[in-house]
Write a protein that holds these residues in place. Sequence first.
Motif, short mmCIF file in Angstrom:
data_model
loop_
_atom_site.label_atom_id
_atom_site.label_comp_id
_atom_site.label_asym_id
_atom_site.label_seq_id
_atom_site.Cartn_x
_atom_site.Cartn_y
_atom_site.Cartn_z
N ILE B 45 0.85 -1.20 0.00
CA ILE B 45 0.00 0.00 0.00
C ILE B 45 0.88 1.25 0.00
N GLY B 46 0.23 2.35 -0.16
CA GLY B 46 0.95 3.62 -0.20
C GLY B 46 0.13 4.64 -0.96
N PRO B 47 0.31 5.92 -0.65
CA PRO B 47 -0.49 6.95 -1.32
C PRO B 47 -0.18 7.03 -2.82
N ASN B 48 -0.97 7.78 -3.54
CA ASN B 48 -0.77 7.95 -4.99
C ASN B 48 0.64 8.46 -5.27
N GLY B 49 1.28 7.88 -6.25
CA GLY B 49 2.60 8.35 -6.64
C GLY B 49 3.72 7.90 -5.72
N SER B 50 3.43 6.94 -4.85
CA SER B 50 4.47 6.54 -3.90
C SER B 50 5.45 5.53 -4.50
N GLY B 51 5.14 5.00 -5.67
CA GLY B 51 6.10 4.11 -6.33
C GLY B 51 5.68 2.66 -6.41
N LYS B 52 4.43 2.38 -6.08
CA LYS B 52 3.98 0.98 -6.07
C LYS B 52 4.06 0.36 -7.47
N THR B 53 3.48 1.05 -8.44
CA THR B 53 3.50 0.50 -9.80
C THR B 53 4.92 0.45 -10.35
N THR B 54 5.71 1.44 -10.00
CA THR B 54 7.11 1.44 -10.45
C THR B 54 7.84 0.20 -9.92
N LEU B 55 7.58 -0.15 -8.66
CA LEU B 55 8.21 -1.33 -8.08
C LEU B 55 7.78 -2.60 -8.84
N ILE B 56 6.48 -2.67 -9.12
CA ILE B 56 5.95 -3.82 -9.87
C ILE B 56 6.58 -3.88 -11.25
N ASN B 57 6.74 -2.71 -11.87
CA ASN B 57 7.36 -2.66 -13.20
C ASN B 57 8.79 -3.17 -13.14
N CYS B 58 9.49 -2.87 -12.06
CA CYS B 58 10.87 -3.37 -11.93
C CYS B 58 10.90 -4.88 -11.69
#
Lengths: 313, 250
Positions: B45-58
């Motif tokens: 979890i984490g607020p919008n723009g916190s990097g969740k999708t970026t982590l998944i992309n990595c």
Amino acid sequence: MRFFLGALLLLAIAAIAPMFVRLEYFYFAGFVVLQFIVLATAWNILGGFAGYVNFGTGAFFAVGAYSAVALYKAVALPLGLQILAGAATAGLLGLGVGLLTLRLRGIFFSIATIAITIILETVVMNWTYVGGAKGLPILRPTEIPLHFTNYTQWLFFVMTGIVLIAVAIARYIQTGWIGRGLRAIRDNEGAAECSGVPTLKLKLAAATVSGALMGAAGAPFAQYLSFIEPSSAFSLNYAVNALAMPIIGGTAHWIGPVIGAILLGSVQQIVTVTISSEMNVLVVGVMLVVFVVAAPEGVLGLWRRYVLKKGDE
Amino acid sequence: MKPADSSPPTNALLEINGVSKHFGGFTALDGVSIDVGKGERFGLIGPNGSGKTTLINCISGALTNDGGSIRFDGEEISRLPAYLRTRRGIARSFQIPRPFGSMSVLENLVVPLEYVAHSGSLHLADTRGEAMEILKGMGLADKADTRSNRLSQVELRKMELARAMAARPRLLISDEAMAGLSSNEISEVLEILFKLNATGISIIMIEHIMQAVMKFSQRLICLDAGRIICEGTPESIVENPDVQRAYLGA
Ligand SMILES: Nc1ncnc2c1ncn2[C@@H]1O[C@H](COP(=O)(O)OP(=O)(O)OP(=O)(O)O)[C@@H](O)[C@H]1O
Ligand SMILES: [Mg+2]
């Protein structure tokens, strides 16, 4: 099975055609239409199935033509081997351009195909062995194979064979897992990659096969005209037609480019005879605009909508 | 089902160590380390723009991390192309659905079935039958022949999950699969994910819907501005003052 019987039948018809049709112009014009079927089919393998647009069909065609000419002049290579050689060099060109640009998504490949046309045309203009900018007359072999009475009939027959091979390859690709992978790339490359599709490998394979078929179409070109020069071999006409024909016919199915090439190719032959060859470009342009606006899925889309009465499921 | 436990798993399937990612001068991920165990249900979890999708992309290979290591099943994967990571067993859904729009829903699933699950022995496989089974499980069977660009948002999200499942993953990453779904549909998807997990698949769930992610996860982390601000059981996370601050901006 039906497809292969049909293909054999067509080949047989091309073989016995001289018994019925004596008009030389039929073979002369027919050859051009057949050539365009190969180019359109080849273009569609990458441009239609995978969505990577090639603006340099002329370069691949000319590479096939000039490879054949160089080898014919050097060692009098027979036509069949000229075609194989043309296909091999143009296939390598496709692979090479692909390796340089297909790692990136988007339009880099398309831009590179334009650049490669300009570069290669300049190179050939200065290659005196094959005639440079002035061109080179070609003496056809005096012996005419099989039962044919002149060389153009023979070339017509050979080009029919290339058409059948090209269409069989396109059909094989489209109907199987390779075609589904290419479609996934066209629809969404990121999702394709995450669904296990080796996108780069598939794009490179498609670029190679597509280039090779364009080269095969170009290989008999000099024999057909008994002459070759850079401005006609690299003609923009090939690039425009190879792109327009699949779009007009429909890119989703292997038959689309065939329909488009027969339609557009025939119209152009008629226009050339009745009006002038300069009008051809205009015809292509107008038809392309009409189809893009009114029938973006080409003749095939119209067929599905009005004859099969399917929506776009 | 193993009891909720906040200690990192000893039998880690995914080991992320000090991963960072920059976009130009902007730091989207800053030394993120996570272990996800075999069969674990993991919340992110984490607020919008916190990097969740970026982590998944990595993790999935859509992006390449700048620093740190990502190991899957003991092997470094952070330089592998995405398709090979999928073949090793990492599948994901996309936050913004990415259907193969010209294909039917069924065909969308046939792609990963052909390229992952059966790449090797394709001739033996009944990929359409298998795709249909997965669609049934997702309640999408009646849409099998619909062209996927005609689906509603909710159907698209379900198809995203179904397509990820068709890759027969060992780790499934669901990126906000429940956004926009009704509470009935949320329970439906939760149930599906629980069932999948029961077969041994590890699941990382990214979700803004707290109720769902808290109910689902055995362990969670909260990202804020590219850093992990806390890690623990659902109960400890809700009570954590940093999380409350990040979410409420207090
Ligand atoms: N390709 C990119 N180029 C530049 N900046 C990016 C890129 N992808 C993400 N970012 C930035 O990185 C930050 C993290 O984005 P990310 O999508 O990972 O957030 P998120 O936690 O998934 O948010 P949300 O809950 O809204 O989905 C954002 O500030 C975003 O603008
Ligand atoms: Mg996100």
